[in-house]
Design a protein around this motif. Structure first.
Motif, PDB file in Angstrom:
ATOM      1  N   UNK A 197     -12.665  43.815  33.264  1.00  0.00           N
ATOM      2  CA  UNK A 197     -13.350  44.681  32.332  1.00  0.00           C
ATOM      3  C   UNK A 197     -14.803  44.516  32.289  1.00  0.00           C
ATOM      4  N   UNK A 198     -15.366  45.127  31.112  1.00  0.00           N
ATOM      5  CA  UNK A 198     -17.116  44.713  31.324  1.00  0.00           C
ATOM      6  C   UNK A 198     -17.183  44.072  29.722  1.00  0.00           C
ATOM      7  N   UNK A 199     -18.120  43.876  29.312  1.00  0.00           N
ATOM      8  CA  UNK A 199     -18.400  43.245  28.109  1.00  0.00           C
ATOM      9  C   UNK A 199     -19.102  43.791  27.014  1.00  0.00           C
ATOM     10  N   UNK A 200     -18.724  43.665  25.941  1.00  0.00           N
ATOM     11  CA  UNK A 200     -18.690  44.718  24.692  1.00  0.00           C
ATOM     12  C   UNK A 200     -19.618  43.672  23.792  1.00  0.00           C
ATOM     13  N   UNK A 228     -32.242  42.158  26.694  1.00  0.00           N
ATOM     14  CA  UNK A 228     -32.042  42.436  25.128  1.00  0.00           C
ATOM     15  C   UNK A 228     -30.919  42.037  24.943  1.00  0.00           C
ATOM     16  N   UNK A 229     -30.333  41.685  23.906  1.00  0.00           N
ATOM     17  CA  UNK A 229     -28.228  40.764  23.790  1.00  0.00           C
ATOM     18  C   UNK A 229     -27.709  41.905  23.337  1.00  0.00           C
ATOM     19  N   UNK A 230     -27.774  43.521  23.365  1.00  0.00           N
ATOM     20  CA  UNK A 230     -26.781  45.011  23.030  1.00  0.00           C
ATOM     21  C   UNK A 230     -26.097  45.569  24.639  1.00  0.00           C
ATOM     22  N   UNK A 240     -28.739  33.863  13.164  1.00  0.00           N
ATOM     23  CA  UNK A 240     -29.552  35.133  14.181  1.00  0.00           C
ATOM     24  C   UNK A 240     -28.852  35.456  15.191  1.00  0.00           C
ATOM     25  N   UNK A 241     -29.304  36.615  15.776  1.00  0.00           N
ATOM     26  CA  UNK A 241     -28.375  37.336  17.286  1.00  0.00           C
ATOM     27  C   UNK A 241     -30.294  36.961  18.192  1.00  0.00           C
ATOM     28  N   UNK A 242     -30.695  36.249  18.376  1.00  0.00           N
ATOM     29  CA  UNK A 242     -31.383  35.289  19.484  1.00  0.00           C
ATOM     30  C   UNK A 242     -30.833  33.952  19.116  1.00  0.00           C
ATOM     31  N   UNK A 243     -30.926  33.399  20.198  1.00  0.00           N
ATOM     32  CA  UNK A 243     -30.559  31.843  20.287  1.00  0.00           C
ATOM     33  C   UNK A 243     -31.462  31.208  20.226  1.00  0.00           C
ATOM     34  N   UNK A 281     -29.532  39.652  28.940  1.00  0.00           N
ATOM     35  CA  UNK A 281     -29.190  38.861  27.876  1.00  0.00           C
ATOM     36  C   UNK A 281     -30.419  38.124  27.947  1.00  0.00           C
ATOM     37  N   UNK A 282     -31.562  38.174  26.626  1.00  0.00           N
ATOM     38  CA  UNK A 282     -32.930  37.937  26.336  1.00  0.00           C
ATOM     39  C   UNK A 282     -33.006  35.818  26.356  1.00  0.00           C
TER      40      UNK A 282
END
Length: 306
Positions: free
Chosen positions: A303-306, A128-130, A220-223, A99-100
């Motif tokens: 399990x893996x992150x979504x 990246x955050x996705x 925003x999706x940017x912390x 993540x950024x």
């Protein structure tokens, strides 16, 4: 075509001095050793050994062939040693995705130390955050925060980080300080966007967790963008501790609702099965554990992150 096994058998026979001695060393019967040497001679078209009732001796062709066999086998042993040393030493290109904010603030500043300890290692860090498919993109390790969804990836838990509710002093002077989570209804709250909607602030109590929906002038999706908006006095924000640590230390932000903790979020390193066997992956995972949690949790299938 000559095989490596035939070269090794011939060299062992010459070194032993007789078929019987070579047979004992190779755990074969003397007749089997004699037969395989004869097959090698037929393949080459020349006699390699002069046989007597008591001993073996090399022919001229056999001596020349034995010298070459020795060089080939020695080079093979050196190659095997080199591969073994390389396998035990972290080396090559390690591709990491994170993540950024975590990458910029926590991971990237520590990588020079890791590279200094392992000079044969190279790192390609993407932020990246996705969530991405590490197998499809050739990524060795993907670092993600939050809950995990089903996946065939392996996950190593790296600990968890607190989320802190913060605001600028100027905002609190203007709007007042919230005393309880319910007070957020009358405040501007800056939410982290997830799938197009701001995440609620999730608080923890003795009975479990409860969510408070947020509303405000900016999401925003940017912390780091949310942190900067909070510093500018636009509202209350809930962010990971490492994102707001500098602003809290300088006084640009102050913590609110300290007696009402927000739910901490786990951190995981995700990688494809068997990738943890690579030395470069192992040392990076241990480095992350040291940096983020100060300990080395055991790897496990999750399990893996979504």
């Amino acid at each position: 075509m000559l095989s490596l096994a035939s070269l090794q058998l011939f060299a062992a026979t010459v070194d032993a001095g007789s078929f019987a001695a070579a047979a004992r060393r190779l755990r074969l019967s003397p007749s089997a050793v004699s037969r395989r040497v004869a097959q090698l001679e037929r393949a080459l078209g020349v006699p390699l050994l002069a046989r007597t009732t008591r001993a073996l001796s090399l022919t001229d062709d056999g001596r020349a062939f034995h010298d070459r066999c020795q060089r080939i086998l020695e080079e093979l042993r050196e190659a095997e040693d080199a591969i073994a040393r390389s396998a035990a030493r972290p080396s090559g290109l390690l591709r990491v995705d994170a993540p950024v904010a975590l990458g910029r603030t926590v991971i990237a500043p520590t990588l020079p130390r890791l590279l200094e300890r392992h000079p044969d290692l190279r790192i390609a860090l993407t932020l990246r955050n996705t969530f991405v498919d590490p197998v499809a993109e050739g990524i060795d390790v993907t670092v993600r925060m939050g809950r995990l969804s089903d996946s065939t990836l392996i996950a190593r838990r790296l600990g968890e980080r607190r989320i802190l509710a913060c605001a600028a002093p100027a905002y609190l002077r203007r709007r007042g300080r919230p005393r309880a989570p319910r007070d957020l209804a009358r405040h501007a709250c800056l939410g982290y966007l997830h799938q197009g909607r701001p995440d609620p602030f999730r608080f923890v109590t003795g009975e479990g967790t409860f969510d408070v929906e947020v509303d405000g002038p900016f999401h925003s999706d940017d912390a780091e963008a949310l942190r900067d908006a909070a510093i500018a006095g636009k509202g209350i924000v809930a962010l990971f501790d490492f994102v707001v640590a500098g602003a809290l230390a300088s006084g640009a932000l102050v913590q609110v609702l300290e007696s009402h903790p927000l739910e901490a979020r786990p951190m995981h390193a995700l990688y494809a099965p068997n990738r943890h066997l690579l030395p470069k992956v192992r040392v990076f995972l241990d480095h992350l554990s040291e940096v983020l949690e100060g300990k080395r949790p055991r790897a496990g299938r999750r399990p893996a992150a979504g």
